[in-house]
Design an enzyme around this catalytic site. Structure first.
Site, mmCIF file in Angstrom:
data_model
loop_
_atom_site.group_PDB
_atom_site.id
_atom_site.type_symbol
_atom_site.label_atom_id
_atom_site.label_comp_id
_atom_site.label_asym_id
_atom_site.label_seq_id
_atom_site.Cartn_x
_atom_site.Cartn_y
_atom_site.Cartn_z
ATOM 1 N N ARG A 163 0.807 -1.234 0.000
ATOM 2 C CA ARG A 163 0.000 0.000 0.000
ATOM 3 C C ARG A 163 0.835 1.276 0.000
ATOM 4 O O ARG A 163 0.303 2.369 -0.175
ATOM 5 C CB ARG A 163 -0.896 0.005 1.235
ATOM 6 N N HIS A 169 10.027 3.069 2.449
ATOM 7 C CA HIS A 169 8.670 2.796 2.943
ATOM 8 C C HIS A 169 7.927 4.123 3.050
ATOM 9 O O HIS A 169 8.462 5.191 2.777
ATOM 10 C CB HIS A 169 8.745 2.152 4.332
ATOM 11 N N TYR A 172 4.610 5.889 5.823
ATOM 12 C CA TYR A 172 4.938 7.287 5.719
ATOM 13 C C TYR A 172 5.532 7.745 7.047
ATOM 14 O O TYR A 172 5.584 6.948 7.995
ATOM 15 C CB TYR A 172 3.662 8.125 5.423
ATOM 16 N N GLU A 208 11.232 6.252 5.756
ATOM 17 C CA GLU A 208 9.788 6.463 5.639
ATOM 18 C C GLU A 208 9.604 7.767 4.877
ATOM 19 O O GLU A 208 9.961 8.836 5.362
ATOM 20 C CB GLU A 208 9.133 6.567 7.034
HETATM 21 ZN ZN LIG Z 1 6.378 -0.182 5.138
#
Ligand SMILES: [Zn+2]
Length: 442
Positions: free
Chosen positions: A201, A321, A323, A396
Site C-alpha cells: 500500500r 517505505h 509514511y 519512511e
Molecule cells: Zn512499510
C-alpha cells in the site's frame, strides 16, 4: 470527518486566488504551525479570538494554525510560556503555495505516457500500475549501462526485477548523458542496495524508487564509483492487489493454510532475530510467516543481496517505505546499539540536510526500536546483522500522516527530487570516505 492540515490549503488557495489574482505576496512570511497537544487547544482558541492567529485545520485534540510575521513572536511567547510546543509545517506560505502551483502547471503541461511500446520515463503525475513499471524497465534495459534482471518470482509468479546501474568512467557516455564528471573512476567501486515496494500500500515507495533509477541512470558522475542495485517493486502481487481489490493491502498474497486470512508481511520474514516484534497470527498486518524466508519474495531478495555482498563492497542499504518522514537506523529487534551507530546517524544527518533544501521537507534521523517500534525480520536488520553492511536505513517517505499511505500523486516528483538530493549527498560522503581511508592505508 477529521480536518487534516493539508485540506485547508485548497480552501486557502481558492480564497487567495480570488482576492489577489493568484498572487501570493500577501502571504509572504506567513507560517503554518501544528500543535498536537490537547492541552494547547484552549489557549490556541483564545489567541484566535484575539486575532493573533488563524486556525486553519483541527481535530478534537489538535490545531493547525496560520501565523503572520507580525504576531509570530508574540504567539510563540504565549505558547512557550504555557509550556506548549509546536512544529512549523510551512516556513513561508507564499513560497509554498507558489511551488505547489508551479508543480501542478508543470504536470498538466507535460505530456506523459507509458504504453507497451513506449515508456521512456516513469510517470510523475500518476502512480504506475505494475504492468507500466515493467514497460518502463523494458525500455530502461536498452541502456548499455543498465542491467535489468529478474531475481526471482513472487508467489503468484510475477517477476521481481532488479536494476543494476553499472559503475564506470563517464568517458564514452557523454553522447548519451551530457553530465560531465572530472574525477577519475575508482578501480574498486562500492555498491549500494535500494529496496522499494515491499509493503504493497505504500505506493510512493516504488514511485520514488523508479524516479531515482531514472535520475541516477542519467547522471554518470553519481555512478562513476558506485554500483547501484535497485529493486523498485519487491512485492508485485501485493501491489497489484492494492490496485484491484484493497488499496490498503500491505502483505504479499500467500494463502495461509488453516486461516481465512491471506498474506505474510515480507518485512517481518527475514532471518535475523525472526519473530521478535512480529505476529504468529495470519490475520495480523505484521504476520511473520511460518518460518524465516518462507516466502519466495524474501528468498529472491536475500539471494540477490548475498550475491552483491559477496563482492565485499556493499556499503549502503536503504529500504523505502511510507509514511512518516523519518530515516531509521537499526536495530529494530532490540533497543541495544547497533555497530556503526554514530556513523549511521552522522551520514543520516547529511541526508536530512540536503533533502530539506528543495522544498523544506523535514526528515528526522531516528532509531528504529527506540524511537519507532520494535520490529524484527526486516530487510534492514538482516542487512546489518548478517551482511554487516555499514550504513543501513529504512526511509519512511512523505508525508507525516495527513494523507498517509494515500499520498496524492502530485507529491511523487517533489518527494523524489528531495530524496535524490539527500541520496547524492550520502553517495558523495561514502565515496570520499573510502578515498580518505585508502590514502591512510597506502
Ligand atoms: Zn512499510
Amino acid at each position: 470527518m477529521m480536518w487534516r492540515w493539508q485540506h485547508w490549503m485548497v480552501v486557502l488557495l481558492v480564497t487567495v486566488a480570488a482576492v489577489s489574482g493568484n498572487n501570493y505576496e500577501g502571504l509572504a512570511g506567513h507560517q503554518i504551525w501544528s500543535l498536537e497537544s490537547e492541552l494547547a487547544v484552549e489557549l490556541v482558541d483564545q489567541l484566535q479570538a484575539q486575532g493573533l492567529l488563524d486556525v486553519v485545520a483541527h481535530t478534537e485534540r489538535t490545531r493547525t494554525v496560520r501565523v503572520t510575521p507580525e504576531f509570530a513572536s508574540l504567539v510563540q511567547k504565549e505558547l512557550h510560556g504555557a509550556g506548549h510546543n509546536y512544529s512549523v509545517k510551512v516556513e513561508d506560505l507564499a513560497k509554498h503555495l507558489q511551488k505547489e502551483k508551479d508543480e501542478k502547471t508543470r504536470q498538466i503541461h507535460r505530456a506523459e505516457s507509458c504504453t507497451a511500446t513506449s515508456c521512456p520515463f516513469p510517470l510523475t503525475y500518476s502512480y504506475m500500475t505494475f504492468q507500466q513499471m515493467e514497460w518502463y524497465l523494458k525500455e530502461l534495459a536498452k541502456n548499455p549501462w543498465v542491467e535489468v534482471r529478474s531475481i526471482g518470482r513472487s508467489i503468484l509468479d510475477r517477476d521481481i526485477w532488479m536494476v543494476h546501474i553499472k559503475s564506470g568512467e563517464c568517458k564514452g557516455r557523454k553522447e548519451l548523458y551530457p553530465n560531465r564528471c572530472r574525477r577519475r573512476a575508482s578501480s574498486k567501486p562500492m555498491a549500494v542496495w535500494l529496496e522499494g515496494g515491499i509493503h504493497a500500500r505504500e505506493w510512493i515507495s516504488p514511485a520514488v524508487t523508479l524516479q531515482l533509477i531514472h535520475q541516477i541512470t542519467k547522471d554518470c558522475c553519481v555512478t562513476q564509483d558506485l554500483d547501484v542495485y535497485v529493486v523498485p517493486m519487491a512485492n508485485p502481487d501485493g501491489y497489484v492487489y492494492s490496485w484491484t481489490t484493497d488499496r490498503f493491502w500491505r502483505k504479499n498474497r500467500r494463502s495461509n493454510s488453516g486461516s481465512t486470512c491471506d498474506g505474510v508481511d515480507l518485512n517481518r520474514n527475514w532471518d535475523y532475530h525472526f519473530g521478535v516484534g512480529a505476529s504468529d497470527e495470519p490475520c495480523s498486518q505484521v504476520y511473520k510467516g511460518t518460518k524465516a524466508f518462507s516466502e519466495p519474495e524474501t528468498q529472491a531478495l536475500r539471494d540477490a543481496m548475498l550475491q552483491v555482498a559477496s563482492k565485499g563492497n556493499l556499503k549502503l542499504m536503504i529500504a523505502f517505505h511510507s509514511y512518516g518522514q523519518v530515516l531509521m537506523y537499526p536495530w529494530g529487534w532490540t533497543a541495544d546499539k547497533a555497530p556503526d551507530q554514530q556513523d549511521m546517524v552522522r551520514l543520516g544527518k547529511s541526508f536530512v540536510m540536503k533533502a530539506k533544501s528543495n522544498y523544506g521537507t523535514h526528515y528526522r534521523v531516528i532509531n528504529a526500536a527506540n524511537d519507532f517500534y520494535f520490529a524484527s525480520g526486516s530487510t534492514d536488520d538482516w542487512s546489518k546483522g548478517v551482511l554487516k553492511t555499514k550504513y543501513v536505513y529504512t526511509l519512511e517517505l512523505r508525508d507525516e500522516g495527513g494523507h498517509g499511505f494515500d499520498l496524492p500523486a502530485t507529491k511523487i516528483l517533489p518527494n523524489s527530487m528531495e530524496v535524490l538530493a539527500g541520496l547524492k549527498a550520502v553517495f558523495r560522503k561514502i565515496i570520499s570516505k573510502k578515498r580518505t581511508t585508502n590514502t591512510v592505508v597506502l
